[in-house]
Design a protein around this motif. Structure first.
Motif, PDB file in Angstrom:
ATOM      1  N   PHE A 219      95.643 101.465  10.981  1.00  0.00           N
ATOM      2  CA  PHE A 219      95.145 100.089  11.065  1.00  0.00           C
ATOM      3  C   PHE A 219      96.233  99.159  11.611  1.00  0.00           C
ATOM      4  CE2 PHE A 219      92.060 100.681   7.193  1.00  0.00           C
ATOM      5  CZ  PHE A 219      91.267 101.523   7.958  1.00  0.00           C
ATOM      6  N   THR A 220      97.469  99.372  11.148  1.00  0.00           N
ATOM      7  CA  THR A 220      98.605  98.552  11.605  1.00  0.00           C
ATOM      8  C   THR A 220      98.744  98.651  13.119  1.00  0.00           C
ATOM      9  OG1 THR A 220      99.741  99.054   9.529  1.00  0.00           O
ATOM     10  CG2 THR A 220     101.086  98.119  11.308  1.00  0.00           C
ATOM     11  N   HIS A 221      98.678  99.873  13.625  1.00  0.00           N
ATOM     12  CA  HIS A 221      98.833 100.107  15.060  1.00  0.00           C
ATOM     13  C   HIS A 221      97.713  99.441  15.848  1.00  0.00           C
ATOM     14  CE1 HIS A 221      98.758 102.353  18.883  1.00  0.00           C
ATOM     15  NE2 HIS A 221     100.071 102.345  18.733  1.00  0.00           N
ATOM     16  N   LYS A 222      96.487  99.535  15.335  1.00  0.00           N
ATOM     17  CA  LYS A 222      95.345  98.926  16.018  1.00  0.00           C
ATOM     18  C   LYS A 222      95.504  97.410  16.095  1.00  0.00           C
ATOM     19  CE  LYS A 222      91.171  98.707  17.773  1.00  0.00           C
ATOM     20  NZ  LYS A 222      91.021  98.987  19.226  1.00  0.00           N
ATOM     21  N   GLY A 223      95.897  96.803  14.966  1.00  0.00           N
ATOM     22  CA  GLY A 223      96.083  95.351  14.932  1.00  0.00           C
ATOM     23  C   GLY A 223      97.199  94.889  15.850  1.00  0.00           C
ATOM     24  N   TRP A 224      98.273  95.652  15.892  1.00  0.00           N
ATOM     25  CA  TRP A 224      99.430  95.361  16.766  1.00  0.00           C
ATOM     26  C   TRP A 224      99.006  95.432  18.235  1.00  0.00           C
ATOM     27  CZ3 TRP A 224     102.131  99.490  19.503  1.00  0.00           C
ATOM     28  CH2 TRP A 224     103.349  99.110  20.068  1.00  0.00           C
ATOM     29  N   ASP A 225      98.203  96.446  18.571  1.00  0.00           N
ATOM     30  CA  ASP A 225      97.735  96.617  19.949  1.00  0.00           C
ATOM     31  C   ASP A 225      96.840  95.449  20.375  1.00  0.00           C
ATOM     32  OD1 ASP A 225      97.563  97.936  22.386  1.00  0.00           O
ATOM     33  OD2 ASP A 225      95.998  99.326  21.738  1.00  0.00           O
ATOM     34  N   VAL A 226      95.902  95.087  19.488  1.00  0.00           N
ATOM     35  CA  VAL A 226      94.959  94.004  19.804  1.00  0.00           C
ATOM     36  C   VAL A 226      95.669  92.649  19.836  1.00  0.00           C
ATOM     37  CG1 VAL A 226      92.946  92.709  18.961  1.00  0.00           C
ATOM     38  CG2 VAL A 226      92.942  95.213  18.877  1.00  0.00           C
ATOM     39  N   SER A 227      96.507  92.384  18.835  1.00  0.00           N
ATOM     40  CA  SER A 227      97.059  91.040  18.644  1.00  0.00           C
ATOM     41  C   SER A 227      98.295  90.747  19.492  1.00  0.00           C
ATOM     42  CB  SER A 227      97.442  90.847  17.168  1.00  0.00           C
ATOM     43  OG  SER A 227      96.357  91.122  16.332  1.00  0.00           O
ATOM     44  N   ALA A 228      99.062  91.771  19.826  1.00  0.00           N
ATOM     45  CA  ALA A 228     100.347  91.543  20.499  1.00  0.00           C
ATOM     46  C   ALA A 228     100.490  92.309  21.811  1.00  0.00           C
ATOM     47  CB  ALA A 228     101.490  91.913  19.556  1.00  0.00           C
ATOM     48  N   VAL A 229     100.335  93.638  21.761  1.00  0.00           N
ATOM     49  CA  VAL A 229     100.563  94.430  22.972  1.00  0.00           C
ATOM     50  C   VAL A 229      99.555  94.069  24.063  1.00  0.00           C
ATOM     51  CG1 VAL A 229     100.862  96.765  23.897  1.00  0.00           C
ATOM     52  CG2 VAL A 229     101.490  96.289  21.540  1.00  0.00           C
ATOM     53  N   SER A 230      98.361  93.625  23.645  1.00  0.00           N
ATOM     54  CA  SER A 230      97.359  93.205  24.635  1.00  0.00           C
ATOM     55  C   SER A 230      97.898  92.081  25.521  1.00  0.00           C
ATOM     56  CB  SER A 230      96.074  92.737  23.945  1.00  0.00           C
ATOM     57  OG  SER A 230      96.308  91.562  23.186  1.00  0.00           O
ATOM     58  N   PHE A 231      98.778  91.240  24.975  1.00  0.00           N
ATOM     59  CA  PHE A 231      99.356  90.143  25.770  1.00  0.00           C
ATOM     60  C   PHE A 231     100.247  90.710  26.875  1.00  0.00           C
ATOM     61  CE2 PHE A 231     102.213  86.172  25.818  1.00  0.00           C
ATOM     62  CZ  PHE A 231     101.353  85.492  26.675  1.00  0.00           C
ATOM     63  N   HIS A 232     101.024  91.747  26.531  1.00  0.00           N
ATOM     64  CA  HIS A 232     101.847  92.406  27.558  1.00  0.00           C
ATOM     65  C   HIS A 232     100.948  93.042  28.609  1.00  0.00           C
ATOM     66  CE1 HIS A 232     104.749  95.057  29.503  1.00  0.00           C
ATOM     67  NE2 HIS A 232     105.719  94.409  28.877  1.00  0.00           N
ATOM     68  N   LYS A 233      99.884  93.699  28.175  1.00  0.00           N
ATOM     69  CA  LYS A 233      98.971  94.371  29.106  1.00  0.00           C
ATOM     70  C   LYS A 233      98.316  93.377  30.059  1.00  0.00           C
ATOM     71  CE  LYS A 233      98.031  98.292  26.033  1.00  0.00           C
ATOM     72  NZ  LYS A 233      97.093  98.939  25.113  1.00  0.00           N
ATOM     73  N   VAL A 234      97.859  92.253  29.507  1.00  0.00           N
ATOM     74  CA  VAL A 234      97.247  91.205  30.348  1.00  0.00           C
ATOM     75  C   VAL A 234      98.242  90.741  31.409  1.00  0.00           C
ATOM     76  CG1 VAL A 234      96.460  88.787  30.345  1.00  0.00           C
ATOM     77  CG2 VAL A 234      95.583  90.382  28.629  1.00  0.00           C
ATOM     78  N   MET A 235      99.466  90.444  30.986  1.00  0.00           N
ATOM     79  CA  MET A 235     100.463  89.935  31.941  1.00  0.00           C
ATOM     80  C   MET A 235     100.887  91.013  32.932  1.00  0.00           C
ATOM     81  SD  MET A 235     102.790  87.070  30.081  1.00  0.00           S
ATOM     82  CE  MET A 235     103.318  87.923  28.615  1.00  0.00           C
ATOM     83  N   GLN A 236     100.996  92.252  32.469  1.00  0.00           N
ATOM     84  CA  GLN A 236     101.388  93.331  33.387  1.00  0.00           C
ATOM     85  C   GLN A 236     100.359  93.492  34.512  1.00  0.00           C
ATOM     86  OE1 GLN A 236     103.517  96.898  31.985  1.00  0.00           O
ATOM     87  NE2 GLN A 236     101.750  98.057  32.714  1.00  0.00           N
TER      88      GLN A 236
END
Length: 270
Positions: A113-130
């Motif tokens: 669950f931690t990993h999923k939340g981290w991906d949605v809430s934070a890493v998604s921002f890196h993905k969008v910008m990349q």
């Protein structure tokens, strides 16, 4: 209205319903002359009323899972096609903690669950910008904004792993913002907003207490979703062309307070 965003094109992530900061931002961007596409994860779109917002603002909706690079590539390509050119502004208003939803205490996390939340809430921002960066999809002097919260800096026990996600999000904004600024003349900032009664916010245990406490601590009181939308519009506009790599507090002064008279009075016995 000041026509601050006349002729500007953008992508707004995360409008769920009329309580969403992204929803209010979309309305204000529309009023200021900007055009945009709306996007959210397919599951969130089924839960919310985003099509009403699209109709109201003359926008199109493109479903996209912000953790999926293929979805994001399709989103950016379609957005440029629909809007007729490069992107001038992006709002990342996405956050989700499965641990919070399931009632797991911070000391008892389910790490899937931690990993999923981290991906949605934070890493998604890196993905969008990349994706935006690699496609050279942003106009010079464009502006990218993500929404965050004070729990990235200070302890709010019930904010749970979302605090870690927000800290990571803010770091991504600075790190990617450096390269976006240097290479593309694009600015990247985060807005640290007062606790706001959105659908996502109200899922946090003790949220009413957060709001009441912050309101009593802040000399100007809590910033509303509309206040945040207005601040975001200013960051999308040409009036803030050299503001970048910042975490900007829109919180009525809360972030610089030690204690307020009102909070003191609650503890002082007559």
């Amino acid at each position: 209205m000041y026509n601050l965003l006349k002729g500007k094109r953008g992508i707004i992530f995360g409008a769920l319903d009329e309580n969403s900061i992204a929803w209010k931002t979309a309305e204000r961007v529309h009023e200021e002359g900007g055009s945009f596409v709306l996007t959210n994860a397919p599951i969130a779109m089924r839960m919310g009323t985003i099509n009403q917002l699209a109709e109201k603002t003359g926008s199109q909706v493109i479903p996209a899972d912000a953790t999926n690079l293929e979805d994001l590539e399709n989103l950016v390509d379609k957005a440029m096609e629909i809007l007729g050119g490069k992107i001038d502004f992006v709002l990342h208003s996405i956050g989700m903690s499965v641990n919070v939803r399931k009632g797991n205490h911070y000391t008892e996390q389910n790490y899937d669950f931690t990993h999923k939340g981290w991906d949605v809430s934070a890493v998604s921002f890196h993905k969008v910008m990349q994706v935006l960066y690699k496609k050279d999809a942003m106009s010079e002097w464009g502006s990218i904004v993500a929404l965050t919260y004070m729990a990235a800096q200070r302890v709010f026990p019930d904010y749970n792993d979302m605090a870690d996600n927000k800290a990571y999000l803010e770091s991504i904004a600075r790190s990617f913002g450096y390269f976006f600024g240097k290479d593309k003349k694009v600015r990247v900032n985060t807005i640290s907003q007062s606790p706001t009664p959105t659908t996502a916010g109200q899922g946090v245990k003790g949220f009413d207490g957060f709001i009441a406490y912050a309101d009593k601590m802040s000399p100007l009181g809590n910033a509303t979703a509309l206040d945040c939308a207005n601040y975001t519009v200013s960051l999308f506009s040409d009036l803030t062309k050299r503001v970048t790599l910042q975490n900007l507090y829109n919180d009525g002064g809360f972030s610089n307070m030690g204690v307020s008279q009102e909070v003191m009075e609650a503890f002082v016995k007559e």
